[in-house]
Enzyme design. Structure first.
Site, PDB file in Angstrom:
ATOM      1  N   LYS A 113       0.865  -1.190   0.000  1.00 35.23           N
ATOM      2  CA  LYS A 113       0.000   0.000   0.000  1.00 35.23           C
ATOM      3  C   LYS A 113       0.891   1.226   0.000  1.00 35.23           C
ATOM      4  O   LYS A 113       2.031   1.174   0.474  1.00 35.23           O
ATOM      5  CB  LYS A 113      -0.900   0.017   1.239  1.00 35.23           C
ATOM      6  CG  LYS A 113      -2.182   0.798   1.063  1.00 35.23           C
ATOM      7  CD  LYS A 113      -3.213   0.063   0.225  1.00 35.23           C
ATOM      8  CE  LYS A 113      -4.497   0.853   0.090  1.00 35.23           C
ATOM      9  NZ  LYS A 113      -5.526   0.122  -0.650  1.00 35.23           N
ATOM     10  N   ASP A 153      -6.860   4.478  -4.950  1.00 33.64           N
ATOM     11  CA  ASP A 153      -7.543   4.343  -3.665  1.00 33.64           C
ATOM     12  C   ASP A 153      -8.198   5.700  -3.421  1.00 33.64           C
ATOM     13  O   ASP A 153      -8.393   6.479  -4.368  1.00 33.64           O
ATOM     14  CB  ASP A 153      -6.536   3.963  -2.558  1.00 33.64           C
ATOM     15  CG  ASP A 153      -7.201   3.501  -1.265  1.00 33.64           C
ATOM     16  OD1 ASP A 153      -7.731   2.380  -1.241  1.00 33.64           O
ATOM     17  OD2 ASP A 153      -7.196   4.255  -0.280  1.00 33.64           O
TER      18      ASP A 153
END
Length: 453
Positions: A113, A153
């Site tokens: 991430k 995201d």
């Protein structure tokens, strides 16, 4: 090693470890205990300075990150988030979840991430483009189609992915499937924008079917959804398509509640306005015709939908982490809610999850985000496959593959929960099933590769 100043990561770590400990896994296979201290430390943490020029010609500086958590199953895979709240704890929690979520898709993807504490709201396209170029200038040396493949995201949509991809291509002189969520004319996959929202609904379809022995479907069910971004929009449209009634959507400023059900036209109006960062309150005020008469909605300022939605059968938290508290969980159950599935990552607090899990004996069933929302990264994996083969699959092909992945993921969670469960409730814990199934796949690969011995 979990650090005390990383509360979000601590929560994600605790959820996994408690699910494993509260099962028969370690009794039957003690060797898996060795994996926890290894898998819970990222393979690599990268932090970098992002200095860029705003429209006034001034320099601004932000903090950029990439957490490359685990590559046992494939290249690191996970989104980039641009939001002022971004810090190492949040990215470690998201990366840790991503390891096991990606494992549950059955595709060859590791977990990672990244992101930046940059706020895209109120910025011009030119500023966002310059920021993306500066961000990619730092990130490009650490990623690659066989190393680390980021996606979007919160705060990183199609526009940002395009700017990031263009910057990478120019810097590296390399056209490869380095990012997912690309435009359809240059390597993107059909169904990718819809995938997370559609996927969570496909997962709940299986929950309903299993819990009612095939007697019930989404038809006529009242569904409370939080959020109004990509995940919430497409979850709402799929619920409506399957005959359900969507009674709520929300954003960071408030929630809208609809007695008769939110319409596809209203979702479309919200989607168009959200690209311009408008709030639901502004959207309702500006699109009077779409939100009047029998389609009127009630706006609740500063509120989440859970205690205001009235009678509901299904809840889909689809906004951000920790958006359902214990009190709200109790309110949902009191309102008749039987199925809760997270479209967002770690959408419920640990206390809320306890409330849901304790209510399984009353036929309340909860699905964690790492299982229920893995459809988004699943189609990212399908996009990677198409890029590698230089082919493009039809909408129907991708949608069918997504549905198969979500149905298989549910079956895997269900069977694993049954196999390792200590309790005898009719509905096994999908929370435990998802955590154990994802963990086992990663752990076995780590043993095979000598990461654990």
């Amino acid at each position: 090693m979990v650090l005390p100043h990383e509360p979000e990561f601590q929560q994600a770590y605790n959820e996994l470890v408690s699910a494993l400990q509260d099962s028969t896994l370690f009794e039957e296979h003690p060797k898996y205990k060795k994996v926890i201290p290894v898998v819970s430390v990222p393979e690599r943490l990268i932090q970098f300075r992002v200095a860029w020029e705003n429209d006034k010609g001034e320099i601004e500086v932000n903090n950029g990150f990439r957490v490359q958590f685990n590559s046992a199953l494939g290249p690191y895979k996970g989104g980039l988030r641009f939001h002022p709240s971004v810090n190492l704890s949040i990215l470690k929690f998201l990366g840790f979840e991503q390891i096991f979520k990606n494992a549950l898709t059955g595709l060859s993807m590791g977990g990672g991430k990244g992101g930046c504490d940059f706020n895209p709201k109120g910025r011009t396209d030119a500023e966002i483009r310059r920021f993306c170029v500066a961000f990619m200038r730092q990130l490009a040396r650490y990623i690659g189609q066989d190393t680390d493949v980021p996606a979007g995201d919160i705060g990183v949509g199609g526009r940002e992915i395009g700017f990031l991809f263009g910057a990478y291509k120019q810097m590296q002189n390399n056209w490869s499937g380095i990012l997912t969520g690309k435009g359809l004319s240059w390597g993107g996959s059909l169904i990718r924008p819809e995938a997370t929202g559609y996927g969570v609904v496909y997962y709940v379809e299986k929950m309903i079917e299993k819990a009612t022995n095939g007697k019930e479907t989404f038809k006529g069910k009242r569904v409370a959804i939080s959020g109004s971004g990509n995940v919430a929009q497409y979850a709402a449209l799929k619920v409506i398509e399957l005959g359900g009634i969507v009674v709520s959507l929300s954003d960071s400023k408030g929630a809208i509640i609809s007695k008769n059900g939110i319409t596809p036209e209203q979702v479309e109006a919200i989607a168009d306005a959200k690209i311009k960062f408008k709030s639901l309150e502004e959207i309702i005020g500006e699109s009077v015709s779409a939100f009047s008469g029998s389609n009127s909605v009630e706006y609740k300022a500063g509120a989440r939908p859970w205690v205001h939605a009235g009678a509901v059968d299904i809840a889909l938290p689809s906004a951000t982490q920790n958006e359902v508290s214990a009190e709200e969980a109790k309110a949902l159950i009191a309102a008749g809610c039987k199925f809760i599935a997270e479209g967002s990552n770690m959408g419920s607090t640990a206390e809320a999850i306890d409330v849901f899990e304790e209510s399984r004996s009353k036929n309340v069933w909860y699905a964690p985000g790492k299982a229920a929302n893995c459809g988004g990264v699943a189609v990212s994996g399908l996009e990677m496959a198409q890029n590698s083969q230089r082919v493009s699959w039809t909408r129907e092909e991708v949608d069918q593959k997504l549905k198969d992945i979500m149905y298989t993921c549910f079956d895997n969670c269900y069977e694993t929960a049954k196999k390792y469960s200590k309790d005898t409730t009719e509905l096994p814990s999908l929370l435990k099933g998802a955590n154990i199934a994802g963990f086992l796949k990663v752990a076995d690969a780590m043993f095979d590769q000598g990461d654990v011995f």
